[in-house]
Design an enzyme around this catalytic site. Structure first.
Site, PDB file in Angstrom:
ATOM      1  N   CYS A  44       0.675  -0.570   8.303  1.00 10.20           N
ATOM      2  CA  CYS A  44      -0.293  -0.160   7.292  1.00 10.20           C
ATOM      3  C   CYS A  44      -1.163   0.982   7.840  1.00 10.20           C
ATOM      4  O   CYS A  44      -1.384   1.082   9.042  1.00 10.20           O
ATOM      5  CB  CYS A  44      -1.180  -1.344   6.893  1.00 10.20           C
ATOM      6  SG  CYS A  44      -2.336  -0.950   5.546  1.00 10.20           S
ATOM      7  N   ASP A  46      -4.218   1.184   7.520  1.00  7.93           N
ATOM      8  CA  ASP A  46      -5.519   0.604   7.857  1.00  7.93           C
ATOM      9  C   ASP A  46      -5.969   1.021   9.267  1.00  7.93           C
ATOM     10  O   ASP A  46      -5.211   0.895  10.233  1.00  7.93           O
ATOM     11  CB  ASP A  46      -5.413  -0.923   7.770  1.00  7.93           C
ATOM     12  CG  ASP A  46      -6.758  -1.601   7.792  1.00  7.93           C
ATOM     13  OD1 ASP A  46      -7.108  -2.260   6.798  1.00  7.93           O
ATOM     14  OD2 ASP A  46      -7.460  -1.492   8.827  1.00  7.93           O
ATOM     15  N   ARG A  48      -7.734  -0.279  11.354  1.00 10.51           N
ATOM     16  CA  ARG A  48      -7.867  -1.337  12.362  1.00 10.51           C
ATOM     17  C   ARG A  48      -6.545  -1.720  13.011  1.00 10.51           C
ATOM     18  O   ARG A  48      -6.495  -2.506  13.949  1.00 10.51           O
ATOM     19  CB  ARG A  48      -8.485  -2.594  11.716  1.00 10.51           C
ATOM     20  CG  ARG A  48      -9.889  -2.387  11.196  1.00 10.51           C
ATOM     21  CD  ARG A  48     -10.292  -3.505  10.252  1.00 10.51           C
ATOM     22  NE  ARG A  48      -9.470  -3.527   9.046  1.00 10.51           N
ATOM     23  CZ  ARG A  48      -9.627  -4.388   8.044  1.00 10.51           C
ATOM     24  NH1 ARG A  48     -10.560  -5.322   8.132  1.00 10.51           N
ATOM     25  NH2 ARG A  48      -8.847  -4.342   6.981  1.00 10.51           N
ATOM     26  N   HIS A 100      -0.730  -6.885   7.933  1.00 13.19           N
ATOM     27  CA  HIS A 100      -1.936  -7.483   8.515  1.00 13.19           C
ATOM     28  C   HIS A 100      -2.669  -8.301   7.461  1.00 13.19           C
ATOM     29  O   HIS A 100      -2.691  -7.934   6.280  1.00 13.19           O
ATOM     30  CB  HIS A 100      -2.866  -6.406   9.100  1.00 13.19           C
ATOM     31  CG  HIS A 100      -3.450  -5.467   8.081  1.00 13.19           C
ATOM     32  ND1 HIS A 100      -4.752  -5.569   7.644  1.00 13.19           N
ATOM     33  CD2 HIS A 100      -2.911  -4.435   7.402  1.00 13.19           C
ATOM     34  CE1 HIS A 100      -4.975  -4.622   6.740  1.00 13.19           C
ATOM     35  NE2 HIS A 100      -3.876  -3.914   6.575  1.00 13.19           N
ATOM     36  N   CYS A 103      -5.084  -7.305   4.135  1.00 12.43           N
ATOM     37  CA  CYS A 103      -4.656  -5.951   3.761  1.00 12.43           C
ATOM     38  C   CYS A 103      -5.163  -5.605   2.354  1.00 12.43           C
ATOM     39  O   CYS A 103      -4.854  -6.302   1.379  1.00 12.43           O
ATOM     40  CB  CYS A 103      -3.139  -5.861   3.801  1.00 12.43           C
ATOM     41  SG  CYS A 103      -2.508  -4.212   3.390  1.00 12.43           S
TER      42      CYS A 103
END
Ligand code: CO
Length: 220
Positions: A44, A46, A48, A100, A103
Protein backbone atom coordinates in the site's frame (compact mmCIF):
# COMPACT_ATOMS: atom_id res chain seq x y z
CA UNK A 1 14.90 31.47 9.36
CA UNK A 2 13.51 28.03 10.21
CA UNK A 3 14.38 25.26 7.80
CA UNK A 4 11.63 24.21 5.43
CA UNK A 5 10.43 20.64 5.90
CA UNK A 6 11.61 19.48 2.48
CA UNK A 7 15.06 20.98 3.05
CA UNK A 8 15.32 18.74 6.07
CA UNK A 9 14.97 15.73 3.74
CA UNK A 10 17.91 16.86 1.61
CA UNK A 11 20.02 17.37 4.72
CA UNK A 12 19.09 13.94 5.99
CA UNK A 13 20.04 12.51 2.61
CA UNK A 14 23.52 13.99 2.92
CA UNK A 15 23.88 12.51 6.39
CA UNK A 16 22.68 9.12 5.11
CA UNK A 17 25.20 9.11 2.24
CA UNK A 18 27.97 9.88 4.70
CA UNK A 19 26.84 7.12 7.03
CA UNK A 20 26.65 4.57 4.20
CA UNK A 21 30.08 5.52 2.89
CA UNK A 22 31.53 5.18 6.37
CA UNK A 23 29.98 1.75 6.81
CA UNK A 24 30.92 0.43 3.38
CA UNK A 25 33.11 2.34 0.93
CA UNK A 26 31.86 0.24 -1.99
CA UNK A 27 28.12 0.54 -1.22
CA UNK A 28 27.09 3.02 -3.93
CA UNK A 29 29.62 1.75 -6.43
CA UNK A 30 28.16 -1.74 -6.17
CA UNK A 31 24.57 -0.55 -6.50
CA UNK A 32 25.43 1.69 -9.44
CA UNK A 33 26.30 -1.30 -11.58
CA UNK A 34 23.36 -3.60 -11.11
CA UNK A 35 20.35 -4.62 -9.09
CA UNK A 36 19.51 -8.26 -8.43
CA UNK A 37 16.67 -8.17 -5.91
CA UNK A 38 15.17 -11.48 -4.80
CA UNK A 39 11.80 -9.95 -3.96
CA UNK A 40 9.03 -7.98 -5.59
CA UNK A 41 6.93 -6.16 -3.02
CA UNK A 42 3.40 -5.05 -3.83
CA UNK A 43 2.23 -2.89 -0.98
CA UNK A 44 0.00 0.00 0.00
CA UNK A 45 1.07 3.61 -0.58
CA UNK A 46 0.38 4.29 3.11
CA UNK A 47 3.29 6.28 4.57
CA UNK A 48 3.51 3.92 7.54
CA UNK A 49 4.22 0.81 5.48
CA UNK A 50 7.62 1.38 3.93
CA UNK A 51 8.81 -1.89 2.38
CA UNK A 52 12.52 -1.64 3.18
CA UNK A 53 12.16 -0.15 6.64
CA UNK A 54 9.73 -2.75 8.01
CA UNK A 55 11.59 -5.73 6.54
CA UNK A 56 15.04 -4.51 7.50
CA UNK A 57 16.20 -4.64 3.89
CA UNK A 58 18.66 -2.37 2.16
CA UNK A 59 18.58 -0.60 -1.22
CA UNK A 60 18.99 -3.24 -3.93
CA UNK A 61 17.14 -5.98 -2.08
CA UNK A 62 13.47 -5.33 -2.86
CA UNK A 63 11.80 -4.25 -6.10
CA UNK A 64 8.77 -2.23 -5.06
CA UNK A 65 5.34 -1.41 -6.42
CA UNK A 66 2.90 0.49 -4.24
CA UNK A 67 -0.61 1.74 -4.80
CA UNK A 68 -3.68 2.43 -2.73
CA UNK A 69 -4.68 -0.78 -0.91
CA UNK A 70 -1.96 -2.95 -2.54
CA UNK A 71 -4.10 -3.94 -5.48
CA UNK A 72 -3.28 -6.30 -8.35
CA UNK A 73 -5.64 -5.04 -11.03
CA UNK A 74 -5.14 -7.12 -14.14
CA UNK A 75 -5.60 -4.20 -16.53
CA UNK A 76 -3.29 -1.84 -14.63
CA UNK A 77 -0.36 -1.24 -17.01
CA UNK A 78 1.74 0.20 -14.22
CA UNK A 79 1.43 -2.92 -12.07
CA UNK A 80 1.80 -5.25 -15.09
CA UNK A 81 4.98 -3.50 -16.22
CA UNK A 82 6.52 -3.76 -12.78
CA UNK A 83 5.46 -7.40 -12.52
CA UNK A 84 6.76 -8.36 -15.96
CA UNK A 85 10.09 -6.67 -15.39
CA UNK A 86 10.49 -8.17 -11.92
CA UNK A 87 9.48 -11.69 -12.99
CA UNK A 88 11.06 -11.94 -16.43
CA UNK A 89 14.07 -9.65 -16.34
CA UNK A 90 15.09 -9.53 -12.68
CA UNK A 91 13.75 -13.06 -12.16
CA UNK A 92 12.70 -12.45 -8.58
CA UNK A 93 12.17 -15.57 -6.49
CA UNK A 94 9.30 -14.19 -4.44
CA UNK A 95 6.44 -11.78 -4.98
CA UNK A 96 4.93 -10.50 -1.76
CA UNK A 97 1.58 -8.75 -1.55
CA UNK A 98 1.60 -6.95 1.77
CA UNK A 99 -1.54 -5.27 3.05
CA UNK A 100 -1.96 -3.60 6.40
CA UNK A 101 -4.62 -3.48 9.09
CA UNK A 102 -6.49 -0.19 9.20
CA UNK A 103 -5.91 0.38 5.47
CA UNK A 104 -7.87 3.50 4.50
CA UNK A 105 -8.62 2.15 1.05
CA UNK A 106 -10.06 -1.09 2.38
CA UNK A 107 -12.09 0.70 5.05
CA UNK A 108 -13.45 3.12 2.46
CA UNK A 109 -14.52 0.13 0.36
CA UNK A 110 -16.69 -1.02 3.28
CA UNK A 111 -18.49 2.30 3.45
CA UNK A 112 -20.92 4.02 1.11
CA UNK A 113 -19.30 7.45 1.25
CA UNK A 114 -17.87 9.06 -1.86
CA UNK A 115 -14.29 10.30 -1.67
CA UNK A 116 -13.57 11.21 -5.26
CA UNK A 117 -11.92 9.60 -8.26
CA UNK A 118 -10.47 6.99 -5.92
CA UNK A 119 -13.98 5.51 -5.52
CA UNK A 120 -13.45 3.86 -8.91
CA UNK A 121 -10.18 2.28 -7.76
CA UNK A 122 -11.80 1.16 -4.54
CA UNK A 123 -14.51 -0.53 -6.60
CA UNK A 124 -12.08 -3.43 -7.06
CA UNK A 125 -12.01 -3.85 -3.28
CA UNK A 126 -15.80 -3.75 -3.10
CA UNK A 127 -15.73 -6.75 -5.45
CA UNK A 128 -13.64 -8.60 -2.87
CA UNK A 129 -16.27 -7.76 -0.25
CA UNK A 130 -19.01 -9.15 -2.49
CA UNK A 131 -17.01 -12.35 -3.11
CA UNK A 132 -16.70 -12.92 0.64
CA UNK A 133 -20.05 -11.47 1.66
CA UNK A 134 -21.15 -14.52 3.64
CA UNK A 135 -18.03 -14.63 5.79
CA UNK A 136 -17.87 -10.88 6.36
CA UNK A 137 -21.52 -10.20 7.07
CA UNK A 138 -21.61 -12.51 10.10
CA UNK A 139 -18.68 -10.80 11.83
CA UNK A 140 -20.32 -8.41 14.29
CA UNK A 141 -17.20 -6.84 15.83
CA UNK A 142 -16.33 -3.97 13.50
CA UNK A 143 -12.56 -4.15 14.07
CA UNK A 144 -12.54 -7.91 13.49
CA UNK A 145 -14.57 -7.42 10.34
CA UNK A 146 -12.23 -4.72 9.03
CA UNK A 147 -9.16 -6.83 9.79
CA UNK A 148 -10.60 -9.87 8.05
CA UNK A 149 -11.54 -7.77 5.03
CA UNK A 150 -7.94 -6.50 4.85
CA UNK A 151 -6.73 -10.13 4.92
CA UNK A 152 -9.25 -11.31 2.31
CA UNK A 153 -8.25 -8.44 0.06
CA UNK A 154 -4.59 -9.51 0.24
CA UNK A 155 -5.52 -13.12 -0.46
CA UNK A 156 -7.52 -12.11 -3.54
CA UNK A 157 -4.58 -10.03 -4.81
CA UNK A 158 -2.33 -13.08 -4.44
CA UNK A 159 -4.79 -15.09 -6.55
CA UNK A 160 -4.99 -12.22 -9.02
CA UNK A 161 -1.22 -12.38 -9.43
CA UNK A 162 -1.55 -16.08 -10.14
CA UNK A 163 -4.17 -15.38 -12.77
CA UNK A 164 -1.82 -13.18 -14.81
CA UNK A 165 -0.21 -14.67 -17.90
CA UNK A 166 3.09 -13.23 -16.64
CA UNK A 167 3.14 -15.28 -13.45
CA UNK A 168 1.66 -18.44 -15.01
CA UNK A 169 4.23 -18.45 -17.82
CA UNK A 170 7.02 -18.05 -15.28
CA UNK A 171 5.61 -20.89 -13.20
CA UNK A 172 5.66 -23.12 -16.27
CA UNK A 173 9.13 -22.02 -17.31
CA UNK A 174 10.95 -22.06 -13.97
CA UNK A 175 8.58 -23.12 -11.20
CA UNK A 176 8.64 -19.64 -9.68
CA UNK A 177 8.20 -17.04 -8.38
CA UNK A 178 6.54 -17.99 -5.13
CA UNK A 179 3.68 -15.61 -4.49
CA UNK A 180 2.92 -14.68 -0.86
CA UNK A 181 0.27 -12.77 1.08
CA UNK A 182 1.21 -10.83 4.20
CA UNK A 183 -0.45 -8.26 6.45
CA UNK A 184 1.41 -5.60 8.40
CA UNK A 185 0.05 -4.31 11.69
CA UNK A 186 0.67 -0.57 11.94
CA UNK A 187 -0.13 -0.76 15.67
CA UNK A 188 2.78 -3.04 16.58
CA UNK A 189 4.99 -3.33 13.48
CA UNK A 190 4.52 -7.07 13.10
CA UNK A 191 3.96 -8.75 9.73
CA UNK A 192 1.61 -11.74 9.64
CA UNK A 193 2.09 -14.37 6.94
CA UNK A 194 -1.35 -15.36 5.67
CA UNK A 195 0.11 -18.65 4.39
CA UNK A 196 -1.34 -18.43 0.91
CA UNK A 197 1.93 -19.08 -0.94
CA UNK A 198 1.59 -20.41 -4.48
CA UNK A 199 3.97 -21.39 -7.22
CA UNK A 200 1.64 -23.20 -9.58
CA UNK A 201 -1.87 -22.79 -10.96
CA UNK A 202 -2.90 -26.24 -9.66
CA UNK A 203 -5.43 -25.09 -7.09
CA UNK A 204 -6.94 -22.42 -9.29
CA UNK A 205 -10.40 -22.70 -10.85
CA UNK A 206 -9.94 -24.22 -14.33
CA UNK A 207 -11.16 -21.17 -16.18
CA UNK A 208 -8.06 -19.21 -15.06
CA UNK A 209 -5.51 -21.85 -16.06
CA UNK A 210 -3.54 -20.94 -19.15
CA UNK A 211 -2.23 -23.70 -21.40
CA UNK A 212 1.46 -23.65 -22.15
CA UNK A 213 2.11 -21.02 -24.79
CA UNK A 214 3.23 -22.01 -28.27
CA UNK A 215 5.19 -18.75 -28.54
CA UNK A 216 8.08 -17.77 -26.35
CA UNK A 217 6.62 -15.21 -23.96
CA UNK A 218 9.78 -13.37 -22.96
CA UNK A 219 13.36 -14.46 -22.46
CA UNK A 220 14.00 -17.89 -21.01
CO1 CO B 1 -3.47 1.17 2.95
Amino acid sequence: MPMKSYEQLLLQNKAWVEEKNNEDKDFFNRLAHTQKPEFLWIGCSDSRVSANEITGTAPGEVFVHRNIANMVVHSDMNMLSVLDYAVNVLEVKHVIVCGHYGCGGVLAAMSNKQIGLIDNWIRHIKDVYRMHLEELEVITDIKAKQDRFVELNVIEQVYDLGKTSIVQNAWQARGGPHVHGWVYDVANGIIKDLKVSMNSNEDMPDVYKFEKTTFTPVKK
